[in-house]
Design a protein around this motif. Structure first.
Motif, short mmCIF file in Angstrom:
data_model
loop_
_atom_site.label_atom_id
_atom_site.label_comp_id
_atom_site.label_asym_id
_atom_site.label_seq_id
_atom_site.Cartn_x
_atom_site.Cartn_y
_atom_site.Cartn_z
N ALA A 173 0.96 -1.18 0.02
CA ALA A 173 0.12 -0.11 0.01
C ALA A 173 0.98 1.42 0.04
O ALA A 173 0.64 2.22 -0.53
CB ALA A 173 -1.01 -0.07 1.06
N ALA A 174 1.87 1.30 0.76
CA ALA A 174 2.81 2.25 0.92
C ALA A 174 3.65 2.77 -0.18
O ALA A 174 3.83 3.83 -0.99
CB ALA A 174 3.68 2.47 1.98
N ALA A 175 4.13 1.43 -0.90
CA ALA A 175 4.54 1.63 -2.22
C ALA A 175 3.59 2.10 -3.35
O ALA A 175 4.12 3.19 -4.13
CB ALA A 175 5.23 0.32 -2.70
N GLU A 176 2.59 1.71 -3.38
CA GLU A 176 1.55 2.43 -4.24
C GLU A 176 1.44 3.90 -4.16
O GLU A 176 1.20 4.44 -5.09
CB GLU A 176 0.27 1.51 -4.18
N ALA A 177 1.18 4.28 -2.70
CA ALA A 177 1.20 5.54 -2.46
C ALA A 177 2.18 6.38 -2.96
O ALA A 177 2.08 7.65 -3.65
CB ALA A 177 0.59 5.85 -1.11
N THR A 178 3.38 6.09 -2.68
CA THR A 178 4.71 6.85 -3.01
C THR A 178 4.60 6.86 -4.48
O THR A 178 5.22 8.01 -5.13
CB THR A 178 5.96 5.84 -2.54
N ARG A 179 4.46 5.70 -5.29
CA ARG A 179 4.56 5.73 -6.66
C ARG A 179 3.60 7.05 -7.38
O ARG A 179 3.75 7.68 -8.27
CB ARG A 179 4.17 4.45 -7.48
N ILE A 182 5.56 10.08 -7.21
CA ILE A 182 6.47 9.94 -8.27
C ILE A 182 5.82 10.31 -9.64
O ILE A 182 6.56 10.86 -10.32
CB ILE A 182 7.26 8.64 -8.04
N ARG A 183 4.77 9.66 -9.85
CA ARG A 183 4.08 9.87 -11.00
C ARG A 183 3.88 11.48 -11.35
O ARG A 183 3.77 11.97 -12.45
CB ARG A 183 2.77 9.06 -11.31
N LEU A 184 3.65 12.18 -10.19
CA LEU A 184 2.99 13.75 -10.19
C LEU A 184 4.46 14.32 -10.62
O LEU A 184 4.39 15.59 -10.91
CB LEU A 184 2.31 13.88 -8.78
N GLY A 185 5.60 13.60 -10.52
CA GLY A 185 6.74 14.44 -10.83
C GLY A 185 7.70 14.65 -9.42
O GLY A 185 8.47 15.16 -9.61
N HIS A 186 7.22 14.34 -8.24
CA HIS A 186 8.01 14.45 -7.11
C HIS A 186 9.16 13.71 -7.08
O HIS A 186 9.19 12.57 -7.68
CB HIS A 186 7.15 14.29 -5.96
#
Length: 345
Positions: A173-179, A182-186
């Motif tokens: 779940a945390a990996a999905e949230a972090t991705r 990242i997709r937003l550009g962070h």
């Protein structure tokens, strides 16, 4: 009215009435109807405490949780209460306030068999302290046997890992949230964890690190701060993260309560969310949707976790072998307005 009078009116023995009250399936249907009519006629109410004592049951379950005021645990408790009512159990709650209970505080209740089972909600067990001369790994003082234990949510101590649990896959779940960030550009993503001594949010930190590593991004030590799982702790963690150079453009908080504290402190620092910095939480508590801005978070099915935990404990109390494997319930990422693209450098 007494059981003797019920037996007399029904025309059966006291033993038959007792058998009907304790195991009605073992009484013939014709006899059951006679006893039912006699009970209705007399208004007889059996002494539940005495009946449970004879059956070796108390119909009491102890629930130990970190904080009764935590909105997420309130949802879990609703699920536990619902199943408890259906199954005829009463609940005794003990709040740890994120501390370890002393052994003697609850040992009398447990080892005198005043409780049929124990639910640990993200808490350590006061009945399993090794090295205190009172309790071994699987039993109690002087060989007393522990009642069934089921863990709701995360296992917070290695010595509890062999007990059954009901939870989400925190790392995934945390990996999905972090991705999502990242997709937003962070590229500079901070993480506010719980207590460093607890396993409670460690899986979430591992998921965050996994997603960052997979994306080829640095996980700087100064982008991780301890928030103690509270609003106040998160406010201090934000002060620390904002003092870093360069500072994160997004902050992933290991629970929503810390996300609330983080958002408050970021606004006090004059930062806009998400234009200047994004915030992401975990739990999807009831307040997440009405925050300003509404919080992007990982939703845990709190009531479902509570229901499944209590159901699993009831099966264990009834003698079923429920095993020690965790039951994984589904999570989902809820995207709201607290996350957006990072500001231009």
């Amino acid at each position: 009215m007494s059981i003797k009078q019920v037996a007399k009116i029904a025309g059966v023995s006291i033993a038959t009435v007792s058998r009907y009250l304790n195991s009605p399936e073992h009484v013939r249907e014709k006899t059951r109807r006679k006893v039912q009519e006699a009970i209705l006629q007399t208004g007889y109410a059996p002494n539940a405490l005495a009946r449970n004592f004879r059956r070796g049951r108390t119909s009491l379950v102890v629930v130990i949780l970190p904080s009764v005021g935590d909105p997420f645990f309130a949802g879990v408790m609703r699920g536990i209460w619902r199943v408890a009512r259906e199954e005829g159990y009463s609940i005794l709650i003990r709040e740890t306030q994120f501390n370890t209970l002393e052994f003697d505080e609850y040992s009398d209740i447990v080892f005198s068999k005043q409780a049929d089972g124990i639910i640990l909600l993200a808490s350590t067990s006061p009945f399993m302290k090794e090295g205190n001369g009172k309790l071994g790994k699987n039993g109690g003082h002087k060989g007393e046997k522990l009642p069934p234990i089921v863990i709701g949510c995360e296992t917070v101590a290695p010595q509890l890992s062999h007990y059954p649990s009901v939870r989400v896959d925190n790392e995934s779940a945390a990996a999905e949230a972090t991705r999502h960030l990242i997709r937003l550009g962070h590229r500079r993503i901070g993480f506010i964890s719980g207590l460093h001594t607890s396993l409670l949010t460690r899986g979430r930190e591992q998921g965050y690190r996994q997603a960052m590593t997979e994306a080829g991004l640095e996980v700087a030590d100064n982008w991780i701060a301890e928030g103690r799982q509270t609003i106040e702790g998160a406010r201090g963690a934000v002060h620390y993260l904002l003092a870093q150079s360069p500072r994160p453009t997004a902050i992933f908080c290991a629970n929503d309560e810390m996300a609330m504290g983080a958002m408050h402190e970021l606004r006090r620092a004059g930062l806009r969310i998400p234009e200047d910095i994004s915030v992401l939480g975990f739990d999807d508590i009831r307040y997440a949707e009405v925050l300003d801005p509404p919080l992007t978070t990982v939703a845990q099915p709190a009531e479902e976790i509570g229901e499944h935990t209590m159901q699993r404990l009831c099966r264990a109390i009834g003698g079923d072998d429920i095993g020690g494997e965790p039951e994984i319930v589904p999570h989902r990422l809820v995207i709201r307005e607290s996350t957006g693209a990072p500001p231009a450098d």
